[in-house]
Design a protein around this motif. Structure first.
Motif, PDB file in Angstrom:
ATOM      1  N   LEU A 351      12.639   8.732 -18.839  1.00  0.00           N
ATOM      2  CA  LEU A 351      11.737   8.515 -17.711  1.00  0.00           C
ATOM      3  C   LEU A 351      12.014   9.445 -16.534  1.00  0.00           C
ATOM      4  N   ASP A 352      12.832  10.458 -16.729  1.00  0.00           N
ATOM      5  CA  ASP A 352      13.243  11.316 -15.610  1.00  0.00           C
ATOM      6  C   ASP A 352      12.053  11.890 -14.852  1.00  0.00           C
ATOM      7  N   VAL A 376      21.815  13.283 -16.233  1.00  0.00           N
ATOM      8  CA  VAL A 376      22.523  13.614 -14.994  1.00  0.00           C
ATOM      9  C   VAL A 376      21.725  14.624 -14.178  1.00  0.00           C
ATOM     10  N   SER A 377      21.001  15.476 -14.846  1.00  0.00           N
ATOM     11  CA  SER A 377      20.218  16.499 -14.141  1.00  0.00           C
ATOM     12  C   SER A 377      19.151  15.872 -13.236  1.00  0.00           C
ATOM     13  N   PHE A 378      18.759  14.627 -13.520  1.00  0.00           N
ATOM     14  CA  PHE A 378      17.797  13.944 -12.654  1.00  0.00           C
ATOM     15  C   PHE A 378      18.313  13.873 -11.224  1.00  0.00           C
ATOM     16  N   MET A 379      19.621  13.619 -11.074  1.00  0.00           N
ATOM     17  CA  MET A 379      20.195  13.505  -9.737  1.00  0.00           C
ATOM     18  C   MET A 379      20.145  14.839  -8.999  1.00  0.00           C
ATOM     19  N   GLU A 380      20.391  15.919  -9.704  1.00  0.00           N
ATOM     20  CA  GLU A 380      20.335  17.231  -9.055  1.00  0.00           C
ATOM     21  C   GLU A 380      18.911  17.542  -8.596  1.00  0.00           C
ATOM     22  N   ARG A 381      17.935  17.243  -9.439  1.00  0.00           N
ATOM     23  CA  ARG A 381      16.536  17.481  -9.072  1.00  0.00           C
ATOM     24  C   ARG A 381      16.125  16.615  -7.884  1.00  0.00           C
TER      25      ARG A 381
END
Length: 439
Positions: A351-352, A376-381
């Motif tokens: 669901l990112d 984890v890349s969701f947090m960076e975005r």
């Protein structure tokens, strides 16, 4: 000429009364009673009404000696200084058998009777999680407790401003009897805040009850109402519009899987209420009500939603998908949604992108709490968009579920992301992000 033989007084003896009362305010009952023995001035401070306006009494099911003394002290001081009481909270901690419940009922009968005679200032009463539908509440004891509470509410109805009976789990007739007690003297009640979340027993279709509608029509100054969705109907919304629209600010609505929530409520009823109550904000709390067709009947575009919480409580359903809710339902509140909580067991669904797009579309979203399977890349975005002022989040609390036992690599990546956005996080955000194995 000064008398050198006169003993020097401590600076505490010259402490102004207002400061002395402030010191006493931070002492517990035991320390207050000891301090009152110091001198006449301190004894007088003990009797200051401002010290006894708020009291909490906790009934412990299996108390230690220390807790027994704490309870006895709280009860004794509540009675002794009851005439000053403005805010009373009663708690039941681990009620475990019928004799304990009987003792609770008898003690509450005496306390409520005493306060009913001596107190004319009580504005706030909270008795949460009574769970009157449990077997330890025998019928006679239960009936007597409700009668005593109803009598007390009737006596206090002209001054009581806040009532919290969350978790009472009571029948429809008994619940309406208690609520009607608040208006029995004048046939209308001007109480401003009521919490009746989980007030009625499970599985009751309260929304179809004429008795409930008649009861709610007695309230004429509600500002905050907390209740379950199984109470919502066109009739109730019309009653709130007619009697409390001038004051109504907040509706907190809980929708639980075990409560009936299939009723049809008109968007026009919501629109009419929102038009007459321009300050109204609605907060929804869903527990295990996650399917799109269920939510679509409830989350109508006409509702002035400020907060939404969706919790699956670790239950997983292969037939359930979150994507339509994120892409079709929630974006309708882009102009008003300020708080979003998602606790999802979405291990079969990524669901990112949908979640990030929803966040960016909600122009007033300040609070985000997500427990879900995410990359984890969701947090960076997300942080990159926040750094570019594409959203205005001030609180970010995320628990990233992972199906792996070892989340060392994910934690390393999160640490790198934190370092990259450290200045933003430390200066502008309430930020907490961890990984959480779900195996």
């Amino acid at each position: 000429m000064e008398d050198d033989n006169e003993p020097e007084q401590s600076s505490w003896a010259h402490l102004p009364d207002v400061c002395l009362r402030h010191v006493f305010h931070w002492l517990d009952d035991r320390d207050r009673s000891r301090a009152a023995l110091v001198c006449k001035k301190w004894s007088c401070a003990m009797y200051s009404g401002s010290l006894w306006r708020c009291r909490t009494i906790t009934f412990y099911g299996q108390p230690s000696r220390a807790r027994t003394l704490e309870f006895q002290s709280a009860l004794w001081y509540t009675k002794k200084f009851g005439k000053y009481l403005k805010h009373l909270e009663v708690k039941l901690s681990n009620p475990y058998n019928t004799p304990f419940i009987k003792k609770f009922q008898v003690t509450m009968k005496g306390l409520l009777s005493h306060l009913g005679k001596c107190n004319s200032h009580l504005v706030s009463l909270s008795i949460k999680y009574l769970e009157l539908d449990c077997l330890i509440w025998k019928n006679v004891v239960r009936a007597q407790f409700i009668k005593n509470l109803a009598t007390f509410l009737k006596r206090m109805s002209k001054q009581l401003d806040y009532l919290n009976l969350k978790g009472a789990r009571i029948t429809l007739e008994e619940g309406c009897e208690l609520l009607n007690s608040l208006s029995s003297l004048t046939n209308r009640s001007f109480i401003s805040e009521i919490n009746i979340e989980d007030f009625f027993s499970l599985h009751l279709s309260v929304y179809s009850s004429a008795l409930f509608h008649q009861t709610m029509s007695k309230f004429h100054r509600l500002t905050i109402l907390t209740f379950n969705y199984n109470c919502i109907s066109d009739e109730l919304l019309d009653i709130l519009r007619e009697h409390s629209s001038h004051s109504l600010c907040t509706l907190n609505i809980k929708c639980h899987i075990h409560d009936p929530h299939g009723q049809v409520v008109s968007g026009m009823s919501w629109a009419n209420l929102a038009k007459r109550a321009p300050k109204l904000n609605v907060n929804f709390f869903f527990e295990r009500v996650m399917k799109h067709d269920h939510l679509a009947r409830i989350l109508l575009v006409e509702i002035p939603v400020r907060s939404i919480s969706l919790r699956s409580c670790y239950f997983s359903d292969p037939d359930w998908t979150m994507r339509p809710t994120l892409t079709n339902l929630l974006p309708a509140y882009w102009h008003g949604l300020q708080k979003l909580t998602l606790e999802l067991n979405n291990d079969h669904e990524l669901l990112d992108n949908e979640l990030l797009q929803l966040i960016l579309s909600c122009k007033r979203l300040l609070f985000l709490k997500v427990w879900a399977f995410l990359s984890v890349s969701f947090m960076e975005r997300l942080l990159q968009n926040r750094a570019e002022r594409k959203c205005i989040l001030t609180t970010i609390k995320v628990r990233i579920y992972t199906a792996q036992d070892d989340s060392t690599e994910e934690e390393r990546l999160l640490a790198d992301i934190y370092r990259k956005f450290k200045y933003l996080i430390d200066s502008e955000l309430n930020y907490f992000v961890i990984t959480y194995p779900m195996v």
